[in-house]
Design a protein around this motif. Structure first.
Motif, PDB file in Angstrom:
ATOM      1  N   LEU A   1       0.828  -1.215   0.000  1.00 11.55           N
ATOM      2  CA  LEU A   1       0.000   0.000   0.000  1.00 11.55           C
ATOM      3  C   LEU A   1       0.862   1.264   0.000  1.00 11.55           C
ATOM      4  O   LEU A   1       0.578   2.249   0.687  1.00 11.55           O
ATOM      5  CB  LEU A   1      -0.948   0.000   1.200  1.00 11.55           C
ATOM      6  N   GLY A   2       1.950   1.213  -0.753  1.00 13.34           N
ATOM      7  CA  GLY A   2       2.814   2.377  -0.885  1.00 13.34           C
ATOM      8  C   GLY A   2       3.832   2.560   0.214  1.00 13.34           C
ATOM      9  O   GLY A   2       4.654   3.467   0.147  1.00 13.34           O
ATOM     10  N   SER A   3       3.776   1.708   1.240  1.00 12.70           N
ATOM     11  CA  SER A   3       4.721   1.831   2.353  1.00 12.70           C
ATOM     12  C   SER A   3       5.728   0.686   2.324  1.00 12.70           C
ATOM     13  O   SER A   3       5.347  -0.485   2.209  1.00 12.70           O
ATOM     14  CB  SER A   3       3.978   1.801   3.694  1.00 12.70           C
ATOM     15  N   PRO A   4       7.017   0.989   2.434  1.00 10.37           N
ATOM     16  CA  PRO A   4       8.025  -0.079   2.439  1.00 10.37           C
ATOM     17  C   PRO A   4       7.983  -0.874   3.749  1.00 10.37           C
ATOM     18  O   PRO A   4       7.998  -0.287   4.833  1.00 10.37           O
ATOM     19  CB  PRO A   4       9.347   0.681   2.297  1.00 10.37           C
ATOM     20  N   VAL A   5       7.893  -2.185   3.618  1.00  5.51           N
ATOM     21  CA  VAL A   5       7.954  -3.063   4.793  1.00  5.51           C
ATOM     22  C   VAL A   5       9.375  -3.583   4.972  1.00  5.51           C
ATOM     23  O   VAL A   5       9.898  -3.635   6.086  1.00  5.51           O
ATOM     24  CB  VAL A   5       6.960  -4.231   4.638  1.00  5.51           C
TER      25      VAL A   5
ATOM     26  N   GLU B   1      17.337  -8.967  13.494  1.00  3.18           N
ATOM     27  CA  GLU B   1      16.300  -8.060  14.015  1.00  3.18           C
ATOM     28  C   GLU B   1      15.749  -7.199  12.894  1.00  3.18           C
ATOM     29  O   GLU B   1      16.515  -6.590  12.128  1.00  3.18           O
ATOM     30  CB  GLU B   1      16.866  -7.172  15.116  1.00  3.18           C
ATOM     31  N   VAL B   2      14.421  -7.166  12.790  1.00  5.34           N
ATOM     32  CA  VAL B   2      13.742  -6.323  11.813  1.00  5.34           C
ATOM     33  C   VAL B   2      13.210  -5.112  12.561  1.00  5.34           C
ATOM     34  O   VAL B   2      12.465  -5.258  13.539  1.00  5.34           O
ATOM     35  CB  VAL B   2      12.586  -7.075  11.122  1.00  5.34           C
ATOM     36  N   GLU B   3      13.556  -3.914  12.107  1.00  2.63           N
ATOM     37  CA  GLU B   3      13.081  -2.719  12.801  1.00  2.63           C
ATOM     38  C   GLU B   3      12.860  -1.578  11.810  1.00  2.63           C
ATOM     39  O   GLU B   3      13.475  -1.525  10.749  1.00  2.63           O
ATOM     40  CB  GLU B   3      14.073  -2.287  13.878  1.00  2.63           C
ATOM     41  N   GLN B   4      11.966  -0.689  12.185  1.00  3.96           N
ATOM     42  CA  GLN B   4      11.662   0.524  11.410  1.00  3.96           C
ATOM     43  C   GLN B   4      11.472   0.216   9.926  1.00  3.96           C
ATOM     44  O   GLN B   4      12.142   0.783   9.070  1.00  3.96           O
ATOM     45  CB  GLN B   4      12.791   1.539  11.613  1.00  3.96           C
TER      46      GLN B   4
ATOM     47  N   ILE C   1      13.680 -11.582  15.184  1.00  2.00           N
ATOM     48  CA  ILE C   1      12.916 -10.828  16.173  1.00  2.00           C
ATOM     49  C   ILE C   1      12.537  -9.452  15.633  1.00  2.00           C
ATOM     50  O   ILE C   1      13.097  -8.970  14.652  1.00  2.00           O
ATOM     51  CB  ILE C   1      13.695 -10.672  17.498  1.00  2.00           C
ATOM     52  N   GLY C   2      11.589  -8.825  16.308  1.00  2.00           N
ATOM     53  CA  GLY C   2      11.111  -7.501  15.933  1.00  2.00           C
ATOM     54  C   GLY C   2       9.694  -7.322  16.433  1.00  2.00           C
ATOM     55  O   GLY C   2       8.991  -8.292  16.707  1.00  2.00           O
TER      56      GLY C   2
END
Length: 235
Positions: free
Chosen positions: A13-17, A232-235, A34-35
């Motif tokens: 939806l237009g936002s980078p994951v 770790e996945v973040e931001q 983790i995240g």
């Protein structure tokens, strides 16, 4: 190397994951992912397992290597019995077992010529060697061991899978995956629906697992027991 992740990006939806993620998974890596919720952990797993396609970048799996994936709160749906579902993992070996039985019956025929008998005996010996090398005689023991460890000791094996509860179907899906023994085992919150005793058994089982392991879990103790690397996945 089992898996190579090269500058992987995914947009919803237009936002980078995920943005330009690169990493590798080696043959016997033990990785905890983790995240916070919504950070993209499950998305990354689905991309690795080819259930989604990236917007940019690529995932490469080594030739002749396979990945087994337990998605969060996923469960088996089947009209087969518990035993039939578990034995389906060993279908090629069970077919060889049937061939061995058929060859044994043919060899018992007193009317065989010496040449026919020698040919059948040679076929039987080759199949039996392969069957033994693949632990064919241990199939039922493996099934009972994993089902018992995953909390199905009190369930009749002729019970139809679709008659189980949602949590039981998830546990059975994990049991089947363990029996399949993929080169890379990808588990998204595997301790959901598991009691303390079953979690302990799973920890011990995975400690000696021969393939690679990639696990998402909020259970820090569970990860501490199993993994040597953290992504770790973040931001």
């Amino acid at each position: 190397m089992l898996v190579s992740i090269d500058h992987l990006s995914k947009i919803y939806l237009g936002s980078p994951v995920l943005d330009a993620v690169s990493a590798t998974i080696e043959d016997q890596d033990r990785i905890g992912l983790i995240g916070v919720n919504g950070a993209g952990k499950s998305t990354l797993l689905r991309l690795i397992c080819s259930l989604e396609q990236p917007d940019e970048g690529a995932v490469s799996v080594a030739e002749q290597k396979n990945i087994g994936f337990l998605q969060q709160n996923s469960g088996l749906t089947s009209e087969r019995t518990i035993l039939e579902e578990m034995r389906s993992v060993f279908a090629p070996l069970l077919q060889i077992q049937q061939q061995l039985e058929e060859l044994a019956a043919l060899l018992a025929d007193p009317g065989l010529s010496e040449q026919q008998s020698a040919s059948l005996a040679q076929q039987y010996a080759a199949l039996q060697t392969h069957f033994e090398q693949q632990d064919g005689y241990q199939i039922d023991l493996k099934i009972r061991t994993v089902l018992h460890g995953m909390g199905f000791a009190d369930k009749p094996l002729d019970l139809v899978v679709n008659q189980l509860s949602g949590g039981e179907k998830t546990r059975l899906a994990l049991a089947k995956l363990l029996l399949e023994q993929p080169d890379l085992l990808v588990l998204d919150e595997p301790t959901n629906h598991l009691d303390f005793e079953t979690i302990g058994w799973l920890e011990n089982y995975l400690k000696t697992y021969q393939g690679g392991l990639l696990v998402v879990s909020h259970d820090r103790y569970f990860l501490d027991q199993l993994v040597q690397k953290i992504w770790e996945v973040e931001q």
